[in-house]
Design an enzyme around this catalytic site. Structure first.
Site, short mmCIF file in Angstrom:
data_model
loop_
_atom_site.label_atom_id
_atom_site.label_comp_id
_atom_site.label_asym_id
_atom_site.label_seq_id
_atom_site.Cartn_x
_atom_site.Cartn_y
_atom_site.Cartn_z
N ASP A 246 0.86 -1.20 0.00
CA ASP A 246 0.00 0.00 0.00
C ASP A 246 0.89 1.25 0.00
OD1 ASP A 246 -2.42 1.58 0.25
OD2 ASP A 246 -1.93 1.88 2.35
N SER A 247 0.28 2.39 -0.28
CA SER A 247 1.01 3.66 -0.21
C SER A 247 1.45 3.95 1.22
CB SER A 247 0.09 4.80 -0.67
OG SER A 247 -1.00 4.92 0.23
N CYS B 9 -4.36 -1.35 -2.12
CA CYS B 9 -4.53 0.09 -2.30
C CYS B 9 -5.46 0.29 -3.49
CB CYS B 9 -3.16 0.71 -2.58
SG CYS B 9 -3.18 2.46 -2.96
N GLU C 179 -2.06 8.48 8.55
CA GLU C 179 -0.63 8.12 8.58
C GLU C 179 0.05 8.69 9.83
OE1 GLU C 179 1.63 6.49 6.24
OE2 GLU C 179 -0.22 5.61 5.50
N CYS D 160 -11.09 3.36 0.15
CA CYS D 160 -9.65 3.52 0.31
C CYS D 160 -9.29 2.66 1.51
CB CYS D 160 -9.33 5.00 0.57
SG CYS D 160 -7.66 5.32 1.19
N HIS E 244 -7.20 2.92 3.75
CA HIS E 244 -6.95 3.66 4.99
C HIS E 244 -8.25 3.90 5.79
CE1 HIS E 244 -3.03 4.72 3.22
NE2 HIS E 244 -2.67 5.21 4.39
N1 DGL Z 1 -4.80 3.33 0.76
C1 DGL Z 1 -4.92 3.85 -0.51
C2 DGL Z 1 -6.19 3.49 -1.25
O1 DGL Z 1 -6.77 2.48 -0.94
C3 DGL Z 1 -4.21 5.08 -0.96
C4 DGL Z 1 -4.40 6.30 -0.22
C5 DGL Z 1 -3.43 7.35 -0.69
O2 DGL Z 1 -2.23 7.10 -0.59
O3 DGL Z 1 -3.89 8.40 -1.14
O4 DGL Z 1 -6.61 4.19 -2.15
#
Ligand code: DGL
Length: 268
Positions: A8-9, A71, A150, A182, A184
Site C-alpha cells: 500500500d502507499s 490500495c 498516517e 480507500c 486507509h
Molecule cells: N490506501 C490507498 C487506497 O486504498 C491510498 C491512499 C493514498 O495514498 O492516497 O486508495
C-alpha cells in the site's frame, strides 16, 4: 506454502493484512508501506503506475508468489501494467465495494468515499457503468484524510472536522450505505460512527479480497492446514519502527503469535 506480499502507499493496507492474518494465520507475509510517498491519491497517474510497479517488482524479488495490491488507488492506476510485467505472479487488487453496496442499500442511495485518483480512474468508472441505474452514488474525495491517518490521528478533532465536511454531501443526499473506497478508511470507522451514528451501513471489501487470496492459494496448491502461525515482515520506505508500532496499535490480530520483524525498504 507461499510468501504473500501486501503493498500500500502507507498503513492503509494493514486493514487487508489484518483480515488476511485472521483467515490465513499460517501463511508468511511481507507488508510493504510506501509511507514516504503517501498519499498516492493526489499524485499523477504515471507516477502512481511507475512506483507501484517498482514496489511490486521488489516484492517479487523477495520471493513473493502472490501480491495483494492493498490500495484502491494503485489498483486503479497500475494493476494492468503490473499484471503484464509480472506474468508469473498472481496479482490481486482492491476496488471500492460499490456493487455489494448497491445490492444492500434499501434507499438506493450510496456514498462513496475514495481518493480523487480512484474516483477519476477509468477502472472505477467502468465498474460504475456495469451497475444498474436505479442506485444513486454520491462520490466524495477524502482529500487530507490519509496524511492524518498516517500520522496516527484517526480519532483526532482535526480528523473529525475534516471528515464531517467530506461526509456532509453524502448525509444530505440521505445515503443509507457508505463505501470505504480507500484501504486507509476502515481506520476511520469509530470517527464515522461518531458523526453518522449506527444506521448507515459501512462497506469495506477486505473480507472478499482475502477470500480471493485464499482461492488463489488453493489454485496454486499452497493452502496449508497448520496451527502454526507464519512470519510477518514489515517493510517501510519511511520509518519501519513506527510502521510496526502502528500495526500493533491499529490491527486486531495478535501479532505476538507471529514471527514478526521490520526493516527499511532500502530503495530510493
Ligand atoms: N490506501 C490507498 C487506497 O486504498 C491510498 C491512499 C493514498 O495514498 O492516497 O486508495
Amino acid at each position: 506454502m507461499a510468501l504473500i506480499g501486501v503493498f500500500d502507499s502507507g498503513i492503509g493496507g494493514l486493514s487487508i493484512l489484518d483480515e488476511a492474518l485472521r483467515q490465513l494465520p499460517e501463511q508468511d507475509f511481507i507488508y510493504l508501506a510506501d509511507s514516504l510517498n503517501a498519499p498516492y491519491g493526489e499524485k499523477r497517474s504515471e507516477w502512481i503506475a511507475e512506483r507501484s510497479l517498482e514496489l511490486c517488482k521488489y516484492l517479487a524479488n523477495q520471493g513473493c508468489e502472490v501480491i495483494v495490491v492493498a490500495c484502491n488507488t494503485a489498483t486503479a492506476k497500475a494493476i494492468q501494467q503490473i499484471r503484464i510485467e509480472l506474468k508469473d505472479i498472481a496479482i490481486i487488487g482492491v476496488e471500492p465495494g460499490i456493487k455489494p453496496a448497491a445490492m444492500q442499500s434499501v434507499k438506493g442511495i450510496v456514498g462513496v468515499l475514495a481518493t480523487q485518483a480512484t474516483l477519476n480512474s477509468d477502472k472505477f468508472n467502468a465498474l460504475l457503468a456495469t451497475l444498474p441505474g436505479q442506485c444513486e452514488f454520491i462520490k466524495q474525495a477524502g482529500a487530507g484524510l490519509v496524511p492524518l491517518i498516517e500520522a496516527g490521528q484517526a480519532d483526532s478533532e482535526e480528523t473529525l472536522e475534516l471528515l464531517a465536511k467530506h461526509l456532509e454531501p453524502i448525509q444530505d443526499a440521505g445515503a443509507d450505505t457508505l463505501v470505504l473506497g480507500c484501504t486507509h478508511y476502515p481506520f476511520l470507522r469509530r470517527a464515522i460512527r461518531k458523526l453518522l451514528g449506527d444506521s448507515i451501513a459501512l462497506i469495506d471489501t477486505s473480507e472478499a479480497v482475502v477470500r480471493q487470496l485464499r482461492r488463489q492459494l488453493e489454485l496454486q496448491d499452497q493452502l496449508i492446514e497448520s496451527n502454526q502461525h507464519g512470519k510477518v515482515t514489515f517493510v517501510s520506505s519511511k520509518d519501519e519502527v513506527s510502521l510496526l508500532k502502528m500495526a500493533q496499535e491499529l490491527m486486531h490480530s495478535n501479532l505476538e503469535m507471529h514471527d514478526i520483524s521490520s526493516r527499511a525498504l532500502g530503495l530510493a
